[in-house]
Design a protein around this motif. Structure first.
Motif, PDB file in Angstrom:
ATOM      1  N   TRP A  51       0.838  -1.202   0.000  1.00  0.00           N
ATOM      2  CA  TRP A  51       0.000   0.000   0.000  1.00  0.00           C
ATOM      3  C   TRP A  51       0.876   1.255   0.000  1.00  0.00           C
ATOM      4  O   TRP A  51       0.656   2.178  -0.783  1.00  0.00           O
ATOM      5  CB  TRP A  51      -0.921  -0.034   1.230  1.00  0.00           C
ATOM      6  CG  TRP A  51      -1.859   1.120   1.280  1.00  0.00           C
ATOM      7  CD1 TRP A  51      -3.042   1.234   0.623  1.00  0.00           C
ATOM      8  CD2 TRP A  51      -1.677   2.343   2.003  1.00  0.00           C
ATOM      9  NE1 TRP A  51      -3.614   2.456   0.900  1.00  0.00           N
ATOM     10  CE2 TRP A  51      -2.802   3.145   1.738  1.00  0.00           C
ATOM     11  CE3 TRP A  51      -0.684   2.835   2.845  1.00  0.00           C
ATOM     12  CZ2 TRP A  51      -2.957   4.420   2.293  1.00  0.00           C
ATOM     13  CZ3 TRP A  51      -0.837   4.096   3.401  1.00  0.00           C
ATOM     14  CH2 TRP A  51      -1.964   4.882   3.121  1.00  0.00           C
ATOM     15  N   THR A  52       1.876   1.262   0.880  1.00  0.00           N
ATOM     16  CA  THR A  52       2.764   2.426   0.972  1.00  0.00           C
ATOM     17  C   THR A  52       3.532   2.630  -0.338  1.00  0.00           C
ATOM     18  O   THR A  52       3.667   3.761  -0.831  1.00  0.00           O
ATOM     19  CB  THR A  52       3.772   2.234   2.135  1.00  0.00           C
ATOM     20  OG1 THR A  52       3.025   2.087   3.331  1.00  0.00           O
ATOM     21  CG2 THR A  52       4.709   3.409   2.261  1.00  0.00           C
ATOM     22  N   LYS A  53       3.991   1.519  -0.888  1.00  0.00           N
ATOM     23  CA  LYS A  53       4.723   1.610  -2.158  1.00  0.00           C
ATOM     24  C   LYS A  53       3.821   2.215  -3.238  1.00  0.00           C
ATOM     25  O   LYS A  53       4.236   3.114  -3.988  1.00  0.00           O
ATOM     26  CB  LYS A  53       5.170   0.201  -2.568  1.00  0.00           C
ATOM     27  CG  LYS A  53       6.049   0.152  -3.780  1.00  0.00           C
ATOM     28  CD  LYS A  53       6.417  -1.297  -4.069  1.00  0.00           C
ATOM     29  CE  LYS A  53       7.079  -1.435  -5.421  1.00  0.00           C
ATOM     30  NZ  LYS A  53       7.270  -2.841  -5.792  1.00  0.00           N
ATOM     31  N   THR A  54       2.607   1.715  -3.289  1.00  0.00           N
ATOM     32  CA  THR A  54       1.650   2.229  -4.275  1.00  0.00           C
ATOM     33  C   THR A  54       1.438   3.731  -4.078  1.00  0.00           C
ATOM     34  O   THR A  54       1.417   4.503  -5.043  1.00  0.00           O
ATOM     35  CB  THR A  54       0.296   1.493  -4.135  1.00  0.00           C
ATOM     36  OG1 THR A  54       0.531   0.103  -4.177  1.00  0.00           O
ATOM     37  CG2 THR A  54      -0.665   1.879  -5.237  1.00  0.00           C
ATOM     38  N   PHE A  55       1.298   4.109  -2.816  1.00  0.00           N
ATOM     39  CA  PHE A  55       1.014   5.518  -2.514  1.00  0.00           C
ATOM     40  C   PHE A  55       2.153   6.407  -3.020  1.00  0.00           C
ATOM     41  O   PHE A  55       1.926   7.392  -3.730  1.00  0.00           O
ATOM     42  CB  PHE A  55       0.832   5.672  -0.994  1.00  0.00           C
ATOM     43  CG  PHE A  55       0.278   7.011  -0.602  1.00  0.00           C
ATOM     44  CD1 PHE A  55      -1.069   7.154  -0.316  1.00  0.00           C
ATOM     45  CD2 PHE A  55       1.082   8.138  -0.534  1.00  0.00           C
ATOM     46  CE1 PHE A  55      -1.598   8.386   0.033  1.00  0.00           C
ATOM     47  CE2 PHE A  55       0.573   9.372  -0.195  1.00  0.00           C
ATOM     48  CZ  PHE A  55      -0.785   9.498   0.098  1.00  0.00           C
ATOM     49  N   PHE A  56       3.368   6.040  -2.674  1.00  0.00           N
ATOM     50  CA  PHE A  56       4.469   6.956  -2.995  1.00  0.00           C
ATOM     51  C   PHE A  56       4.845   6.934  -4.479  1.00  0.00           C
ATOM     52  O   PHE A  56       5.244   7.954  -5.026  1.00  0.00           O
ATOM     53  CB  PHE A  56       5.675   6.684  -2.085  1.00  0.00           C
ATOM     54  CG  PHE A  56       5.489   7.335  -0.740  1.00  0.00           C
ATOM     55  CD1 PHE A  56       5.611   8.708  -0.596  1.00  0.00           C
ATOM     56  CD2 PHE A  56       5.120   6.594   0.362  1.00  0.00           C
ATOM     57  CE1 PHE A  56       5.395   9.325   0.632  1.00  0.00           C
ATOM     58  CE2 PHE A  56       4.901   7.200   1.588  1.00  0.00           C
ATOM     59  CZ  PHE A  56       5.044   8.572   1.729  1.00  0.00           C
ATOM     60  N   VAL A  57       4.722   5.770  -5.102  1.00  0.00           N
ATOM     61  CA  VAL A  57       4.982   5.737  -6.556  1.00  0.00           C
ATOM     62  C   VAL A  57       3.934   6.596  -7.267  1.00  0.00           C
ATOM     63  O   VAL A  57       4.261   7.380  -8.176  1.00  0.00           O
ATOM     64  CB  VAL A  57       4.963   4.279  -7.086  1.00  0.00           C
ATOM     65  CG1 VAL A  57       5.063   4.256  -8.602  1.00  0.00           C
ATOM     66  CG2 VAL A  57       6.098   3.471  -6.488  1.00  0.00           C
ATOM     67  N   SER A  58       2.688   6.475  -6.822  1.00  0.00           N
ATOM     68  CA  SER A  58       1.614   7.291  -7.418  1.00  0.00           C
ATOM     69  C   SER A  58       1.912   8.767  -7.207  1.00  0.00           C
ATOM     70  O   SER A  58       1.805   9.586  -8.132  1.00  0.00           O
ATOM     71  CB  SER A  58       0.267   6.973  -6.779  1.00  0.00           C
ATOM     72  OG  SER A  58      -0.001   5.631  -6.839  1.00  0.00           O
ATOM     73  N   TRP A  59       2.281   9.083  -5.990  1.00  0.00           N
ATOM     74  CA  TRP A  59       2.555  10.484  -5.635  1.00  0.00           C
ATOM     75  C   TRP A  59       3.665  11.051  -6.528  1.00  0.00           C
ATOM     76  O   TRP A  59       3.555  12.174  -7.048  1.00  0.00           O
ATOM     77  CB  TRP A  59       2.931  10.556  -4.151  1.00  0.00           C
ATOM     78  CG  TRP A  59       3.301  11.918  -3.665  1.00  0.00           C
ATOM     79  CD1 TRP A  59       2.495  13.015  -3.582  1.00  0.00           C
ATOM     80  CD2 TRP A  59       4.585  12.333  -3.199  1.00  0.00           C
ATOM     81  NE1 TRP A  59       3.190  14.088  -3.079  1.00  0.00           N
ATOM     82  CE2 TRP A  59       4.480  13.692  -2.838  1.00  0.00           C
ATOM     83  CE3 TRP A  59       5.815  11.696  -3.035  1.00  0.00           C
ATOM     84  CZ2 TRP A  59       5.570  14.426  -2.327  1.00  0.00           C
ATOM     85  CZ3 TRP A  59       6.883  12.421  -2.523  1.00  0.00           C
ATOM     86  CH2 TRP A  59       6.760  13.770  -2.180  1.00  0.00           C
ATOM     87  N   ALA A  60       4.725  10.279  -6.697  1.00  0.00           N
ATOM     88  CA  ALA A  60       5.854  10.749  -7.514  1.00  0.00           C
ATOM     89  C   ALA A  60       5.416  10.974  -8.962  1.00  0.00           C
ATOM     90  O   ALA A  60       5.758  12.006  -9.576  1.00  0.00           O
ATOM     91  CB  ALA A  60       6.992   9.732  -7.452  1.00  0.00           C
ATOM     92  N   LEU A  61       4.676  10.034  -9.484  1.00  0.00           N
ATOM     93  CA  LEU A  61       4.235  10.174 -10.885  1.00  0.00           C
ATOM     94  C   LEU A  61       3.259  11.336 -11.053  1.00  0.00           C
ATOM     95  O   LEU A  61       3.320  12.081 -12.042  1.00  0.00           O
ATOM     96  CB  LEU A  61       3.585   8.872 -11.360  1.00  0.00           C
ATOM     97  CG  LEU A  61       4.549   7.722 -11.639  1.00  0.00           C
ATOM     98  CD1 LEU A  61       3.791   6.443 -11.912  1.00  0.00           C
ATOM     99  CD2 LEU A  61       5.447   8.057 -12.828  1.00  0.00           C
TER     100      LEU A  61
END
Lengths: 373, 565
Positions: free
Chosen positions: A217-227
């Motif tokens: 979940w955290t990985k998804t959140f931050f990758v999304s945020w960066a993109l």
């Protein structure tokens, strides 16, 4: 006949990232760049930078709430923390957030389609068609929608990058970003703090149980945020270069206008149609994801096992509300108001809930310790 | 009469219903977890007989048994059961009877290998000394069984067997003696390839099984036989590789096959409709093939297959849209050629589905996308046409569908004639009559060619149906309609599963080294498709070209090169 084996489907990281990025960034295809240009002038892109800092704050709050009740979504965990009355009120806040998002976006898209692409089609028909298709996408579920976003993502990204590169190549004002702080640093920070442009990330909190675990979940959140940051920042910078302030303030949908002005010889012109493709697909996917979020929140508030039965009534409500604004400028005003106050729900509410949860946890622990003593 | 229950579901939430829950596991989880047999208890394929007949044992009295057979087969009202009473020359002589069904058993076989040995003629067999020995040792050659249950004998007779009843013995010896005509193995008709094997299945399940078994010479190759249909009692076979295929997938296939409770089933297409995940979908969710090599390849990768008697096609599960666009030939060519062919097919898939709709949308709504000279040319050719573009497109597409259907249904010798007549009507005559514009002939021809390039017949049908939907969308909302419909179309496919595997795999969920639209070189396809969650992921060593000394060597350079040590 014996029952089957597994009852759960889970969201993959790639697919969830694609869905979140599409949901959050599709607004750049509407009036957001103009709105930011109005607030920040040549430094509008710096407002985006400040807004992006909301990301970790949202993550902090949502993660805190979810971690207090592992395995729960943001909605059910909020109710457990705040109790049935205040919890439901807070959750209705989340519901209204996504309801407002869906309503404004469907009307903005319908207005844009009518003014540019389908001039003779009645507005209610366009709103109904967009809403109907969004509900269908929502009905298919988050898994199907996220996979569609992943499939469409490369094409949309390619179209988006092409649009920016060609737009910049057609016309760019070298001094467009100066003065660097525009109307002043204080104004940038103030509007950057207030303006809610990445609050859509809340959808990850709502769909949290669909992920494999907190790490995913955290990985998804931050990758999304960066993109999301990359897409928003690059589009804002290029818009400012192609339409230097105050021109950017006077164009309703700057990226669409950029696609119209592109002319790089006889072979590369009329890129508007390519833009139309990604613009419409992004809009539909955004509406579908927002409808899922809305219906899921309401289903969790009402403790329904499935959100699908809520889609049709919600769709009728959204359609009706989307018809209220009298014209294009009114719906943009609605959007402005929503973006100015949306942070209360997306940023403050999860963090406040988390804080209350922590306090209650400490109080409960002390009470337990006192009881034992 | 309006069904209120059907309408009620649109107004009142039915919270008891759930979607089909079967899944082959989380996409991200380790494969070991996904294949663990925590699944349901293993189900067996349905037996041929259920009910009262199963409880009837054979009697020691031959006459009682014969009476029972006569009653069961409704003799003499219904004809077909042949009963030969013989006296076996033992000491003392023994009464026996040979029973078979006319037309099902080969009479020459019955005469040479059953009657003559029983009568001690021809010196073919030395008779046993006792009835007991006779029962067990009468037919040392071929497939013979000693049956003790009445229904087993009936079943053997139905399958072309011959039964020998001996007075005083409670058992019956049966022997396979099928005598019906079979088609010999021929070349594939709908999945034609230039390279590689060309043989296809036939209507006989045993011949088909042998064709697959010839390609999979491992004792792990499993063939589970069963029967479907209360009246047809059609043989079916579930095929998989024991140590490769996910147990949950096999169980699910068994579970669905066991759930088919019908009177009559006789072909793979009907069976597919009973067991596939989305029987109402336009797209097929089970791969139907007539090629044994394709079945064997899929089995080796961890898929399951079902063969059915009387049909020259096999079902392969699960399947994906990618697999439907693949051809067996892709693997038989070098990977650049295989990839090129696949990409051509993907292009043809989109052209066949979208071209008429896209033309309509452009011509009616987005003329600015068409280059000005071409736009003027189109306008000029349309000047004399009295109909709108929508009517034109629909006329041409409907005419094409008519010709297509007519060519399929008429005798083979007339087919080409109809093709020529249709072409003349559609092309030359219609343009000269001013009914359609010449550009539309090109559009329709390109669409038709593209639709024939799609390798799977079921997918061709789906594309043909979707084409009309896109034409309708383009007519109503132009390019916006096409884009919106296509987004919903793709989302629909993305939400579909086939036997627990995502329909758009390996694109989404994504598998990095999957056998996708781009075909990887054969020596780099180290892993089985993730979508089947096979027990053993690796299907070949990483070093498949050991003389190069490199794991999974890159494609050979055009210049060639020296082998690396």
């Amino acid at each position: 006949m014996p029952e089957s084996t597994i009852t759960e489907h889970h969201l993959g990281v790639r697919e969830a990232v694609a869905m979140t990025v599409v949901l959050t960034t599709a607004k750049i295809f509407l009036g957001l760049p103009r709105s930011l240009a109005e607030l920040g002038g040549p430094a509008a892109w710096l407002i985006v930078v400040v807004c992006l800092l909301h990301g970790p704050v949202i993550w902090f709050g949502v993660r805190g709430v979810i971690m207090l009740h592992p395995g729960r979504s943001l909605i059910t965990a909020t109710e457990l923390i705040l109790g049935p009355v205040f919890g439901t009120m807070a959750n209705l806040g989340y519901f209204l957030y996504f309801a407002m998002l869906t309503t404004t976006v469907v009307r903005e898209y319908a207005e844009s389609m009518k003014s540019v692409f389908l001039r003779e089609t009645p507005l209610p028909v366009l709103v109904a068609v967009l809403m109907g298709s969004a509900l269908y996408l929502a009905y298919l579920g988050a898994e199907g929608l996220s996979r569609t976003c992943w499939l469409g993502g490369p094409f949309m990204l390619l179209g988006f990058v092409t649009l920016l590169v060609m737009g910049y190549s057609t016309h760019a004002e070298p001094h467009a970003l100066f003065p660097l702080f525009g109307f002043g640093l204080g104004r940038i920070v103030a509007w950057g703090t207030i303006k809610d442009i990445i609050g859509d990330l809340l959808i990850l909190g709502i769909l949290a149980p669909s992920f494999k675990g907190p790490k995913t979940w955290t990985k998804t959140f931050f990758v999304s945020w960066a993109l999301i940051g990359l897409v928003m920042l690059s589009s804002m910078v290029v818009v400012e270069y192609v339409f230097p302030f105050p021109a950017s303030d006077r164009i309703t949908i700057p990226l669409m206008q950029m696609s119209r002005v592109i002319s790089l010889g006889p072979g590369i012109q009329r890129v508007e149609s390519v833009f139309f493709l990604i613009w419409l697909v992004a809009g539909m996917l955004k509406l579908g994801a927002a409808s899922i979020a809305c219906a899921t929140v309401l289903a969790q508030i009402l403790r329904l096992p499935s959100y699908r039965h809520l889609l049709l009534p919600l769709g009728i409500i959204f359609f009706s509300v989307a018809r209220i604004p009298g014209n294009f400028s009114q719906i943009f005003l609605w959007d402005e108001i929503f973006r100015n106050f949306g942070g209360i729900v997306s940023v403050l509410l999860p963090n406040m809930t988390w804080l209350v949860g922590l306090i209650r946890k400490v109080v409960k622990a002390r009470a337990a310790a006192t009881g034992q003593a | 009469m309006i069904n209120l229950t059907q309408i009620k579901r649109f107004f009142i939430a039915d919270l008891t219903t759930t979607r089909d829950p079967f899944s082959l596991g989380r996409w991200d989880e380790p494969i070991d977890d996904a294949v663990s047999p925590k699944a349901t208890p293993v189900q067996k394929l349905p037996p041929a007989f259920e009910g009262e007949l199963r409880d009837v044992p054979l009697s020691c009295s031959m006459d009682t048994n014969i009476t029972h057979f006569k009653q069961q087969f409704k003799l003499p009202t219904s004809q077909g059961l042949i009963i030969h009473r013989v006296q076996v020359p033992l000491d003392p002589p023994v009464e026996a009877a040979v029973i078979y069904i006319a037309g099902m058993a080969d009479t020459t076989h019955v005469s040479n290998y059953v009657l003559k040995p029983l009568l001690g003629e021809g010196g073919l067999t030395i008779l046993p000394s006792t009835p007991k020995e006779m029962l067990h040792g009468l037919f040392p050659e071929g497939q013979s069984y000693v049956r003790t249950e009445f229904y087993e004998v009936v079943l053997d007779l139905m399958e072309g067997g011959v039964a020998v009843l001996i007075d005083g013995e409670a058992g019956v010896t049966t022997m396979r003696a099928e005598g019906w005509r079979k088609r010999s193995i021929g070349p594939a008709k709908t999945e034609v390839t230039v390279r590689g094997p060309s043989e296809a299945f036939v209507e006989d399940i045993r011949t088909n099984l042998s064709q697959v078994r010839r390609r999979l010479r491992t004792e792990e190759f499993m063939i589970e036989l069963g029967h479907l249909g209360r009246l047809s009692r059609t043989d079916i076979a579930l095929l998989y590789i024991k140590n490769i295929t996910n147990d949950r997938l096999v169980n699910e296939a068994r579970r669905r096959l066991a759930g088919v409770d019908v009177d009559y089933i006789n072909d793979a297409g009907s069976l597919a409709q009973y067991i596939e995940d989305h029987p109402n979908a336009i797209y097929p969710t089970v791969l139907v093939t007539e090629r044994p090599d394709r079945v064997a390849t899929h089995l080796a990768q961890g898929f399951v297959a079902v063969l059915i008697e009387n049909d020259a096609h096999a079902l392969i599960m699960p399947t994906t849209i990618t697999a439907l666009l693949h051809s067996a030939e892709d693997a038989y060519l070098h990977w650049p050629a295989g990839t090129f062919m696949r990409l051509t097919r993907v292009l043809s898939y989109y052209v066949a589905m979208l071209l008429p709709g896209a033309y309509l949308a452009l011509a009616n709504y987005r003329q600015e996308m068409i280059p000005t000279p071409l736009l003027l040319a189109i306008a000029q050719t349309r000047e004399t046409v009295p109909f709108s573009t929508v009517i034109e497109v629909l006329f041409m597409e409907c005419s094409f569908e008519l010709i297509h259907e007519a060519t399929l249904r008429v005798p083979t010798v007339v087919g080409p004639t109809i093709g020529i007549v249709g072409t003349l009507i559609l092309g030359q005559a219609a343009v000269q009559a001013g009914i359609i514009s010449p550009i539309l002939v090109i559009i329709t021809a390109a669409t038709a060619l593209a639709s024939f390039a799609i390798p799977t017949y079921e997918l061709q049908m789906s594309v043909r149906m979707w084409r009309f939907t896109y034409i309708a969308a383009a007519a109503v909302m132009g390019m916006a309609g096409v884009i919106m419909l296509h987004t919903m179309h793709v989302a629909n496919l993305a939400a579909m599963n086939s036997f627990g595997a995502p329909y758009l795999a390996p694109t989404t969920p994504f598998q990095r080294k999957g056998d996708n639209l781009v075909r990887a070189p054969a020596f780099q396809l180290d892993k089985r498709p993730e979508l089947v969650r096979a027990k053993h992921v690796s299907q070949q060593d990483e070093i498949t070209r050991p003389w190069t000394g490199e794991p999974a060597a890159p494609p050979p350079s055009p210049k060639g090169g020296k082998p690396k040590s």
